[in-house]
Scaffold this motif. Structure first.
Motif, PDB file in Angstrom:
ATOM      1  N   VAL A 114       1.224  -1.127  -0.428  1.00 33.08           N
ATOM      2  CA  VAL A 114      -0.068  -0.134   0.179  1.00 33.08           C
ATOM      3  C   VAL A 114       0.933   1.208  -0.227  1.00 33.08           C
ATOM      4  O   VAL A 114       1.124   2.262  -0.385  1.00 33.08           O
ATOM      5  CB  VAL A 114      -1.066  -0.154   1.284  1.00 33.08           C
ATOM      6  CG1 VAL A 114      -1.375   1.708   1.540  1.00 33.08           C
ATOM      7  CG2 VAL A 114      -1.801  -1.242   1.160  1.00 33.08           C
ATOM      8  N   LEU A 156       2.413   1.758  -3.285  1.00 29.85           N
ATOM      9  CA  LEU A 156       2.064   2.316  -4.225  1.00 29.85           C
ATOM     10  C   LEU A 156       1.336   3.926  -3.725  1.00 29.85           C
ATOM     11  O   LEU A 156       0.672   4.316  -5.550  1.00 29.85           O
ATOM     12  CB  LEU A 156       0.310   1.399  -4.711  1.00 29.85           C
ATOM     13  CG  LEU A 156      -0.037   0.092  -5.001  1.00 29.85           C
ATOM     14  CD1 LEU A 156      -0.976  -0.609  -4.757  1.00 29.85           C
ATOM     15  CD2 LEU A 156       0.128  -0.221  -6.381  1.00 29.85           C
ATOM     16  N   ALA A 157       1.387   4.255  -3.031  1.00 27.20           N
ATOM     17  CA  ALA A 157       0.974   5.803  -2.548  1.00 27.20           C
ATOM     18  C   ALA A 157       2.167   6.245  -2.757  1.00 27.20           C
ATOM     19  O   ALA A 157       2.083   7.278  -3.092  1.00 27.20           O
ATOM     20  CB  ALA A 157       0.571   5.853  -1.457  1.00 27.20           C
ATOM     21  N   ALA A 186       1.265   5.530 -10.573  1.00 25.13           N
ATOM     22  CA  ALA A 186       1.047   4.053 -11.053  1.00 25.13           C
ATOM     23  C   ALA A 186       2.031   3.126 -11.705  1.00 25.13           C
ATOM     24  O   ALA A 186       2.826   3.517 -12.481  1.00 25.13           O
ATOM     25  CB  ALA A 186      -0.417   3.514 -11.776  1.00 25.13           C
ATOM     26  N   TRP A 240      -7.580  -7.408  -7.323  1.00 27.62           N
ATOM     27  CA  TRP A 240      -7.237  -5.633  -6.674  1.00 27.62           C
ATOM     28  C   TRP A 240      -6.113  -4.424  -7.194  1.00 27.62           C
ATOM     29  O   TRP A 240      -6.511  -3.764  -6.740  1.00 27.62           O
ATOM     30  CB  TRP A 240      -6.982  -6.375  -5.574  1.00 27.62           C
ATOM     31  CG  TRP A 240      -6.874  -5.623  -4.409  1.00 27.62           C
ATOM     32  CD1 TRP A 240      -7.235  -4.943  -2.885  1.00 27.62           C
ATOM     33  CD2 TRP A 240      -5.704  -4.452  -4.067  1.00 27.62           C
ATOM     34  NE1 TRP A 240      -7.260  -3.486  -2.284  1.00 27.62           N
ATOM     35  CE2 TRP A 240      -5.322  -3.611  -3.233  1.00 27.62           C
ATOM     36  CE3 TRP A 240      -3.859  -4.628  -4.693  1.00 27.62           C
ATOM     37  CZ2 TRP A 240      -4.806  -2.861  -2.482  1.00 27.62           C
ATOM     38  CZ3 TRP A 240      -2.933  -3.919  -4.365  1.00 27.62           C
ATOM     39  CH2 TRP A 240      -3.218  -2.770  -3.303  1.00 27.62           C
ATOM     40  N   LEU A 241      -5.248  -5.552  -8.001  1.00 24.51           N
ATOM     41  CA  LEU A 241      -3.864  -4.798  -8.020  1.00 24.51           C
ATOM     42  C   LEU A 241      -4.277  -4.185  -9.165  1.00 24.51           C
ATOM     43  O   LEU A 241      -3.489  -3.211  -9.556  1.00 24.51           O
ATOM     44  CB  LEU A 241      -2.770  -5.854  -7.645  1.00 24.51           C
ATOM     45  CG  LEU A 241      -1.085  -5.431  -8.280  1.00 24.51           C
ATOM     46  CD1 LEU A 241      -1.329  -4.075  -7.385  1.00 24.51           C
ATOM     47  CD2 LEU A 241      -0.602  -5.973  -8.448  1.00 24.51           C
ATOM     48  N   ARG A 262      -5.155  -0.779  -9.882  1.00 24.06           N
ATOM     49  CA  ARG A 262      -4.121   0.596  -9.285  1.00 24.06           C
ATOM     50  C   ARG A 262      -2.477   0.268 -10.207  1.00 24.06           C
ATOM     51  O   ARG A 262      -2.515   1.196  -9.768  1.00 24.06           O
ATOM     52  CB  ARG A 262      -3.219   0.174  -7.647  1.00 24.06           C
ATOM     53  CG  ARG A 262      -4.854   0.065  -7.293  1.00 24.06           C
ATOM     54  CD  ARG A 262      -4.956  -0.712  -5.221  1.00 24.06           C
ATOM     55  NE  ARG A 262      -5.774  -0.583  -4.775  1.00 24.06           N
ATOM     56  CZ  ARG A 262      -6.917  -1.287  -4.806  1.00 24.06           C
ATOM     57  NH1 ARG A 262      -7.271  -1.889  -5.648  1.00 24.06           N
ATOM     58  NH2 ARG A 262      -8.128  -0.620  -3.911  1.00 24.06           N
ATOM     59  N   ARG A 316      -6.182  -1.709 -18.300  1.00 22.05           N
ATOM     60  CA  ARG A 316      -5.339  -1.222 -18.237  1.00 22.05           C
ATOM     61  C   ARG A 316      -4.103  -1.679 -19.937  1.00 22.05           C
ATOM     62  O   ARG A 316      -4.277  -2.757 -20.168  1.00 22.05           O
ATOM     63  CB  ARG A 316      -4.249  -2.335 -17.375  1.00 22.05           C
ATOM     64  CG  ARG A 316      -4.950  -1.612 -15.625  1.00 22.05           C
ATOM     65  CD  ARG A 316      -4.582   0.115 -15.808  1.00 22.05           C
ATOM     66  NE  ARG A 316      -5.293   0.421 -14.847  1.00 22.05           N
ATOM     67  CZ  ARG A 316      -6.233   0.414 -14.419  1.00 22.05           C
ATOM     68  NH1 ARG A 316      -6.754   1.768 -15.748  1.00 22.05           N
ATOM     69  NH2 ARG A 316      -6.806   1.967 -13.703  1.00 22.05           N
TER      70      ARG A 316
END
Length: 180
Positions: free
Chosen positions: A34, A37-38, A42, A102-103, A106, A127
């Motif tokens: 997390v 990613l933040a 991306a 989920w991934l 992101r 994507r």
């Protein structure tokens, strides 16, 4: 939309597309993932699933070189394919397993082997995709994704090098013609 229905299909045969299981509700990402990613733009996802390869160390080096050349961030999925390294640059985060549903929403792009499930997950997430096929149906999915404009031309893994990979990554990240 992905695969045209054959003209000779009988009336009782219906093309329904991919089937998706509900997202894993009992799975939680690690704090490190997390935070990665933040921490910036991306990343590009790299993973070849269960496709074991005697070239996994070489492919890992190619990925590291291509990511450096492109100046992007990356997530490297080790999987059964044996990708990975102990001392990755800080702009590459290594994972063992993360649910694709989920991934993938992101990440900025998906580079994978072309399995039907991974292809479906990348397309569902919208994507841009590069498929690096090894065998079976993987070249088919690579061509379909490319012909539909959802990604770049596939690069078979036995023809993959860091230069071709960096060109493909740059196109995935910067070509506005890729339809998502």
């Amino acid at each position: 939309a992905l695969v045209p229905v054959p003209a000779d299909n009988p009336d009782h045969v219906h093309t329904c597309g991919f089937w998706f299981l509900p997202q894993a509700l009992n799975w939680t990402p690690s704090v490190d993932l997390v935070n990665f990613l933040a921490a910036g733009a991306a990343p590009v996802y790299f993973g070849f699933g269960s496709m074991a390869s005697s070239r996994s160390k070489r492919i890992t080096r190619m990925i590291i070189e291509a990511v450096a050349s492109c100046g992007c961030r990356a997530i490297l999925a080790t999987g059964w394919g044996g990708l990975g390294a102990e001392d990755l640059p800080k702009n590459i985060f290594q994972i063992d397993y993360v649910p694709h549903d989920w991934l993938f929403p992101r990440v900025s792009a998906v580079v994978h082997h072309g399995g039907a499930g991974t292809t479906a997950a990348a397309l569902k997430a919208g994507r841009p995709t590069l498929i690096c096929p090894i065998f079976a149906d993987q070249p088919f999915w690579g061509e379909r994704v490319f012909l539909l404009g959802a990604g770049v031309a596939p690069i078979p893994q036995n023809k993959l090098d860091s230069f071709k990979l960096s060109i493909a990554i740059n196109e995935l990240l910067h070509n506005p013609a890729i339809k998502l």
